[in-house]
Motif scaffolding. Structure first.
Motif, PDB file in Angstrom:
ATOM      1  N   ARG A  43       0.660  -1.176  -0.028  1.00 22.95           N
ATOM      2  CA  ARG A  43       0.236   0.073  -0.223  1.00 22.95           C
ATOM      3  C   ARG A  43       0.999   1.254  -0.189  1.00 22.95           C
ATOM      4  O   ARG A  43       0.522   2.636  -0.692  1.00 22.95           O
ATOM      5  N   ASP A  44       1.762   1.256   1.355  1.00 21.04           N
ATOM      6  CA  ASP A  44       3.400   2.158   1.037  1.00 21.04           C
ATOM      7  C   ASP A  44       3.620   2.535  -0.290  1.00 21.04           C
ATOM      8  O   ASP A  44       3.183   3.593  -1.316  1.00 21.04           O
ATOM      9  N   CYS A  45       3.997   1.625  -0.548  1.00 19.53           N
ATOM     10  CA  CYS A  45       4.527   2.055  -2.625  1.00 19.53           C
ATOM     11  C   CYS A  45       3.620   2.218  -3.595  1.00 19.53           C
ATOM     12  O   CYS A  45       3.566   3.389  -4.162  1.00 19.53           O
ATOM     13  N   TYR A  46       2.772   1.724  -3.443  1.00 21.74           N
ATOM     14  CA  TYR A  46       1.326   1.959  -4.510  1.00 21.74           C
ATOM     15  C   TYR A  46       1.391   3.677  -4.255  1.00 21.74           C
ATOM     16  O   TYR A  46       0.778   3.891  -5.650  1.00 21.74           O
ATOM     17  N   ASN A  47       0.513   3.378  -2.710  1.00 20.76           N
ATOM     18  CA  ASN A  47       0.282   5.412  -2.835  1.00 20.76           C
ATOM     19  C   ASN A  47       1.418   6.042  -2.919  1.00 20.76           C
ATOM     20  O   ASN A  47       0.972   7.259  -3.955  1.00 20.76           O
ATOM     21  N   GLY A  48       2.884   5.985  -2.525  1.00 22.44           N
ATOM     22  CA  GLY A  48       3.904   6.701  -3.495  1.00 22.44           C
ATOM     23  C   GLY A  48       3.285   7.077  -5.084  1.00 22.44           C
ATOM     24  O   GLY A  48       4.301   7.472  -5.379  1.00 22.44           O
ATOM     25  N   LEU A  49       3.779   5.702  -5.028  1.00 24.71           N
ATOM     26  CA  LEU A  49       3.913   5.610  -6.958  1.00 24.71           C
ATOM     27  C   LEU A  49       2.913   6.371  -7.582  1.00 24.71           C
ATOM     28  O   LEU A  49       3.173   7.223  -8.501  1.00 24.71           O
ATOM     29  N   ARG A  50       1.585   6.394  -6.901  1.00 17.12           N
ATOM     30  CA  ARG A  50      -0.061   6.904  -7.264  1.00 17.12           C
ATOM     31  C   ARG A  50       0.743   8.280  -7.650  1.00 17.12           C
ATOM     32  O   ARG A  50       0.510   9.219  -8.702  1.00 17.12           O
ATOM     33  N   GLU A  51       1.058   8.672  -5.675  1.00 17.92           N
ATOM     34  CA  GLU A  51       0.917   9.856  -5.675  1.00 17.92           C
ATOM     35  C   GLU A  51       2.674  10.985  -6.815  1.00 17.92           C
ATOM     36  O   GLU A  51       2.388  12.284  -7.480  1.00 17.92           O
ATOM     37  N   TRP A  52       3.222   9.749  -7.357  1.00 14.30           N
ATOM     38  CA  TRP A  52       4.637  10.704  -7.813  1.00 14.30           C
ATOM     39  C   TRP A  52       3.998  10.919  -9.200  1.00 14.30           C
ATOM     40  O   TRP A  52       4.281  11.533 -10.241  1.00 14.30           O
ATOM     41  N   THR A  53       3.635  10.053  -9.776  1.00 12.76           N
ATOM     42  CA  THR A  53       3.114   9.890 -11.207  1.00 12.76           C
ATOM     43  C   THR A  53       1.760  11.019 -11.493  1.00 12.76           C
ATOM     44  O   THR A  53       2.004  11.540 -12.411  1.00 12.76           O
ATOM     45  N   LYS A  54       1.091  11.147 -10.371  1.00 14.54           N
ATOM     46  CA  LYS A  54       0.129  11.886 -10.740  1.00 14.54           C
ATOM     47  C   LYS A  54       0.606  13.480 -10.908  1.00 14.54           C
ATOM     48  O   LYS A  54       0.396  14.151 -11.229  1.00 14.54           O
ATOM     49  N   ASN A  55       1.881  13.962 -10.054  1.00 10.45           N
ATOM     50  CA  ASN A  55       2.410  15.392  -9.996  1.00 10.45           C
ATOM     51  C   ASN A  55       3.225  15.096 -11.471  1.00 10.45           C
ATOM     52  O   ASN A  55       4.088  15.870 -11.574  1.00 10.45           O
TER      53      ASN A  55
END
Length: 119
Positions: free
Chosen positions: A105-117
């Motif tokens: 979950r932590d990895c997914y959320n980090g990548l999701r936010e990084w990708t979004k930004n």
């Protein structure tokens, strides 16, 4: 009777003390994870090592490197191949390096936010 009361007070104090220690430890861990997440999301991907990803520490990073995955961008590639699907990405991460649900979950959320930004 007084001895029994003193023992109960000591027991209550100890239980409160250990509960507070555990709660503080959880808060410190959350702060570290949060800091790592924020730091990861604020910087370009570049050649960041895989253990810079939120949820991925030295142990999981070593397992990933043993599988030939040494950079965060390699994990991001899998994240994008799975079309940012949390379940598929989490299952892949679990199968590849043994990441538990929180690490996934932590990895997914980090990548999701990084990708979004950044994409």
């Amino acid at each position: 009777m007084k001895l029994k009361q003193h023992r109960q007070k000591a027991k209550d104090w100890f239980c409160d003390f250990t509960t507070n220690i555990a709660a503080e430890s959880d808060l410190q861990l959350a702060a570290i994870t949060s800091r790592k997440h924020k730091q990861f999301c604020l910087e370009p991907m570049g050649d960041k090592p895989v253990h810079d990803l939120p949820g991925i520490g030295r142990v999981l990073g070593g397992r990933l490197q043993g599988s030939g995955i040494s950079h965060a961008r390699d994990i991001e590639g899998h994240f994008l191949v799975f079309n940012q699907n949390q379940e598929k990405f989490g299952n892949w991460l679990r199968d590849t390096c043994g990441a538990n649900a929180k690490q996934q979950r932590d990895c997914y959320n980090g990548l999701r936010e990084w990708t979004k930004n950044n994409l």
